[in-house]
Design an enzyme around this catalytic site. Structure first.
Site, mmCIF file in Angstrom:
data_model
loop_
_atom_site.group_PDB
_atom_site.id
_atom_site.type_symbol
_atom_site.label_atom_id
_atom_site.label_comp_id
_atom_site.label_asym_id
_atom_site.label_seq_id
_atom_site.Cartn_x
_atom_site.Cartn_y
_atom_site.Cartn_z
ATOM 1 N N ASN A 181 -39.460 -19.958 55.736
ATOM 2 C CA ASN A 181 -40.137 -21.410 55.119
ATOM 3 C C ASN A 181 -40.120 -22.485 56.326
ATOM 4 O O ASN A 181 -41.156 -23.316 55.771
ATOM 5 C CB ASN A 181 -39.096 -21.457 53.914
ATOM 6 C CG ASN A 181 -37.938 -22.036 54.280
ATOM 7 O OD1 ASN A 181 -37.156 -21.637 54.971
ATOM 8 N ND2 ASN A 181 -37.251 -23.090 53.293
ATOM 9 N N GLU B 229 -26.558 -21.109 56.895
ATOM 10 C CA GLU B 229 -27.121 -21.943 56.052
ATOM 11 C C GLU B 229 -27.984 -21.157 55.257
ATOM 12 O O GLU B 229 -29.128 -20.676 55.402
ATOM 13 C CB GLU B 229 -28.215 -22.703 56.943
ATOM 14 C CG GLU B 229 -27.566 -23.757 57.829
ATOM 15 C CD GLU B 229 -26.867 -25.080 56.978
ATOM 16 O OE1 GLU B 229 -25.900 -25.683 57.631
ATOM 17 O OE2 GLU B 229 -27.323 -25.333 55.906
ATOM 18 N N CYS C 110 -34.998 -24.876 50.550
ATOM 19 C CA CYS C 110 -33.580 -24.486 50.258
ATOM 20 C C CYS C 110 -33.101 -25.637 49.372
ATOM 21 O O CYS C 110 -32.300 -25.467 48.637
ATOM 22 C CB CYS C 110 -32.832 -24.154 51.412
ATOM 23 S SG CYS C 110 -32.580 -25.615 52.455
HETATM 24 N N1 LIG Z 1 -29.566 -23.788 53.897
HETATM 25 C C1 LIG Z 1 -30.471 -24.260 54.491
HETATM 26 O O1 LIG Z 1 -30.584 -24.903 55.368
HETATM 27 C C2 LIG Z 1 -31.847 -23.170 54.337
HETATM 28 C C3 LIG Z 1 -33.056 -23.460 55.379
HETATM 29 C C4 LIG Z 1 -34.048 -22.670 55.064
HETATM 30 C C5 LIG Z 1 -33.969 -21.581 53.970
HETATM 31 N N2 LIG Z 1 -32.842 -21.199 53.575
HETATM 32 C C6 LIG Z 1 -32.875 -20.064 52.662
HETATM 33 O O2 LIG Z 1 -33.753 -18.861 52.929
HETATM 34 C C7 LIG Z 1 -34.154 -18.098 52.094
HETATM 35 C C8 LIG Z 1 -35.577 -18.022 52.329
HETATM 36 O O3 LIG Z 1 -35.831 -17.620 53.504
HETATM 37 P P1 LIG Z 1 -36.151 -15.945 53.788
HETATM 38 O O4 LIG Z 1 -36.926 -15.333 52.707
HETATM 39 O O5 LIG Z 1 -36.622 -15.877 55.362
HETATM 40 O O6 LIG Z 1 -34.540 -15.347 53.867
HETATM 41 P P2 LIG Z 1 -34.074 -13.804 54.162
HETATM 42 O O7 LIG Z 1 -32.748 -14.095 53.825
HETATM 43 O O8 LIG Z 1 -35.120 -12.792 53.429
HETATM 44 O O9 LIG Z 1 -34.403 -13.936 55.698
HETATM 45 C C9 LIG Z 1 -33.883 -14.711 56.531
HETATM 46 C C10 LIG Z 1 -33.598 -14.252 57.839
HETATM 47 O O10 LIG Z 1 -32.852 -13.296 57.810
HETATM 48 C C11 LIG Z 1 -33.079 -12.129 58.389
HETATM 49 N N3 LIG Z 1 -32.308 -11.197 57.740
HETATM 50 C C12 LIG Z 1 -32.221 -10.398 56.452
HETATM 51 N N4 LIG Z 1 -31.206 -9.599 56.415
HETATM 52 C C13 LIG Z 1 -30.598 -9.220 57.565
HETATM 53 C C14 LIG Z 1 -29.873 -8.694 58.141
HETATM 54 N N5 LIG Z 1 -29.287 -7.801 57.475
HETATM 55 N N6 LIG Z 1 -29.466 -8.499 59.516
HETATM 56 C C15 LIG Z 1 -29.989 -9.431 60.310
HETATM 57 N N7 LIG Z 1 -30.975 -10.468 59.839
HETATM 58 C C16 LIG Z 1 -31.425 -10.081 58.602
HETATM 59 C C17 LIG Z 1 -34.460 -11.843 58.172
HETATM 60 O O11 LIG Z 1 -35.144 -11.157 59.044
HETATM 61 C C18 LIG Z 1 -34.838 -13.457 58.550
HETATM 62 O O12 LIG Z 1 -35.154 -13.566 59.716
HETATM 63 C C19 LIG Z 1 -33.889 -19.111 50.644
HETATM 64 O O13 LIG Z 1 -32.612 -18.393 50.298
HETATM 65 C C20 LIG Z 1 -33.542 -20.343 51.218
HETATM 66 O O14 LIG Z 1 -32.482 -21.176 50.344
HETATM 67 C C21 LIG Z 1 -31.647 -21.906 53.637
HETATM 68 O O1 LIG Z 2 -35.386 -24.819 53.357
HETATM 69 C C1 LIG Z 2 -34.541 -25.547 53.752
HETATM 70 C C2 LIG Z 2 -34.748 -27.004 54.687
HETATM 71 O O2 LIG Z 2 -33.600 -27.193 55.228
HETATM 72 C C3 LIG Z 2 -35.151 -27.980 53.534
HETATM 73 O O3 LIG Z 2 -35.481 -29.068 54.426
HETATM 74 P P1 LIG Z 2 -36.318 -30.294 53.627
HETATM 75 O O4 LIG Z 2 -35.395 -30.831 52.529
HETATM 76 O O5 LIG Z 2 -36.554 -31.366 54.690
HETATM 77 O O6 LIG Z 2 -37.422 -29.881 53.218
#
Ligand SMILES: NC(=O)c1ccc[n+]([C@@H]2O[C@H](COP(=O)([O-])OP(=O)(O)OC[C@H]3O[C@@H](n4cnc5c(N)ncnc54)[C@H](O)[C@@H]3O)[C@@H](O)[C@H]2O)c1
Ligand SMILES: O=C[C@H](O)COP(=O)(O)O
Length: 476
Positions: free
Chosen positions: A155, A253, A287
């Site tokens: 994202n 995260e 997120c």
């Molecule tokens: N807390 C934060 O700051 C933050 C920021 C951005 C997104 N997010 C979270 O990320 C999610 C959305 O992103 P997404 O759909 O790409 O998440 P995802 O978990 O599907 O994938 C995230 C990353 O992890 C990798 N991955 C997944 N399983 C893995 C494994 N078994 N081993 C190694 N790598 C693996 C994926 O290939 C990708 O690069 C949402 O839950 C969102 O809340 C959190």
């Molecule tokens: O998706 C997770 C990002 O850390 C959210 O960043 P933002 O709150 O600046 O959109």
């Protein structure tokens, strides 16, 4: 389009030259999930080679002056290719151009700040204060942990990558970047820019290993040559990575499910803005998004009316139009998920006030009212364009619902009563609580991160770098 590279095999990633695709991309091209760029998927052998090269990279011989200069040069490189990078984010992440440009700016700034962070990585001076160590004097020196695996989400394919890679490199670590398989091109271009901006980066210091987690995820995360894993992604994936990882520093995260608690004395204009923009920006794929609105029963109906009116301003359009605020979800399966949560809530008694119509990857922004407390959308991360409003009887009920799930990233509280705001903030299980506004991580000036299944550690300027350094006590 020229990014069509077999991934590096341990050497530095040498990308192709990127030429912006000609013509305007109609939104429907994205809806059909057209492929406009391909980045070669890594094999387990590629992952192994990248790990070996990173493990042997001579990053410890680099100086903080060199690394700070690299970080600044990379920031300049990002700015020089801002238009290409923004176009890539629009195309691969389905993010409206205005947000994509903001993400590029944030990525550049995060590399600039990393230069400052590296320079201010001060150590400590300690003297023995016990009989056994009387007269001992020590220099406590910060040191890079060694090799950091950076796993990034779809994202924010560029700026989240920058928030991990910039401090990791600036602190003197070798980095292996594993971008989200849905959005690998941003990472590929960033790798190109890094290589170009830091030609004297030691061999192996930057590995770029795009590919599906199912193919190479465990090969990477489970390798004992790693010293730290920085992962931004869903809680499920993060928990799996934590299980397979070795003795490494984990910096996670993960998922969010931010509640917005609206009390009778709230400024309903502010609550409406937060419930609308906080839920709908980037189609809710943030997120920090407001994922559920817990409105006191005295203001529930008025808030729903206000949000209904405010949502008129949120319509889908051409992603390259600077005025477009809303685009598609990242995939059909993500749209299926959102549709499933809407149907579940309505099936349990919620009222669908507007929206929810589906067209491929597009879900029309939806407003749900009177969402029952047992609806899945109240407890599970929706990551979609749905404003889900639930009625609560009082503060206790609001807190019970807000804290009811496994996630605890962000939250918001709307009240004019300072004591109530602080009391509720104290009791919310979250890493961040915004008072009278929507949560937002922004550049990272303010640290952010989660509790429970939302993560380990805190991200932000001056905070993330702590995950990539250790200390050595040199006793004189
Ligand atoms: N807390 C934060 O700051 C933050 C920021 C951005 C997104 N997010 C979270 O990320 C999610 C959305 O992103 P997404 O759909 O790409 O998440 P995802 O978990 O599907 O994938 C995230 C990353 O992890 C990798 N991955 C997944 N399983 C893995 C494994 N078994 N081993 C190694 N790598 C693996 C994926 O290939 C990708 O690069 C949402 O839950 C969102 O809340 C959190
Ligand atoms: O998706 C997770 C990002 O850390 C959210 O960043 P933002 O709150 O600046 O959109």
């Amino acid at each position: 389009m020229a990014v069509n590279q077999a991934p590096n095999r341990g050497e530095l990633y040498i990308g192709g030259s990127w030429t912006p695709a000609s013509g305007e991309l109609e939104v429907d091209d994205l809806a059909e999930g057209g492929t406009f760029a391909r980045v070669g998927a890594a094999t387990p052998a590629d992952a192994e080679a990248a790990l070996a090269a990173a493990h042997g990279a001579a990053m410890r011989e680099t100086t903080v002056v060199q690394r700070a200069e690299w970080a600044l040069a990379i920031a300049d490189g990002i700015e020089a290719r801002a238009d290409d990078l923004a176009e890539v984010i629009v195309r691969e992440a389905g993010k409206p151009i205005s947000s994509a440009r903001g993400e590029v700016d944030a990525a550049a700034e995060r590399f600039r700040r990393a230069a400052e962070e590296a320079r201010s990585l001060d150590g400590d001076y300690v003297e023995g204060t016990t009989d056994s160590h009387e007269g001992w004097r020590a220099v406590v020196r910060p040191e890079p942990v060694g090799t950091v695996l950076c796993i990034t989400p779809y994202n924010y394919p560029l700026s989240t990558t920058a928030l991990q890679v910039a401090p990791a490199l600036a602190a003197g670590n070798a980095v292996i970047l594993k971008p989200a398989s849905k959005t690998p091109v941003s990472g590929a271009l960033l790798a190109d820019i890094i290589v170009e901006a830091a030609p004297d980066l030691p061999d192996g210091a930057l590995g770029f290993v795009p590919g599906r987690a199912s193919d190479i995820g465990d090969v990477l995360a489970g390798d004992d040559r790693l010293d730290a894993i920085a992962m931004t992604g869903s809680s499920g994936a993060g928990k799996h990575v934590a299980e397979v990882s070795g003795m490494v520093q984990l910096h996670m995260e993960l998922g969010g499910n931010a509640p917005a608690l609206v009390f009778p004395d709230a400024d309903l204009e502010a609550a409406t803005e937060a419930a609308t923009a906080g839920s709908l920006k980037y189609a809710g794929q943030r997120c920090s998004a407001v994922s559920r609105v817990l409105a006191h029963e005295a203001v529930h109906d008025e808030l729903v009316e206000r949000v209904d009116a405010a949502m008129d301003g949120w319509s889908q359009g051409d992603l390259f139009d600077p005025d477009t605020a809303l685009g598609p979800l990242i995939s059909e399966s993500q749209a299926d998920w959102v549709e499933e949560l809407i149907d579940d809530a309505v099936g349990k008694g919620a009222t669908l006030v507007r929206g929810g119509d589906r067209d491929g990857r597009f879900v029309e922004p939806a407003l749900l009212a009177d969402v029952p407390h047992d609806a899945r959308i109240v407890h599970e991360e929706q990551f979609g364009p749905v404003v889900a409003v639930t009625s609560v009887a009082d503060e206790t009920a609001a807190l019970e619902l807000a804290n009811g799930g496994d996630l605890g990233l962000d939250a918001a509280v709307f009240t004019a009563d300072y004591d109530r705001a602080m009391r509720v903030a104290d009791r919310l299980e979250a890493g961040g609580v915004r008072i009278n506004g929507a949560p937002s991580h922004g550049l990272g000036d303010i640290p952010f991160g989660g509790v429970n299944d939302s993560g380990i550690g805190r991200e932000g300027i001056g905070y993330t770098i702590e995950a990539f350094v250790t200390t050595k006590s040199i006793v004189l």
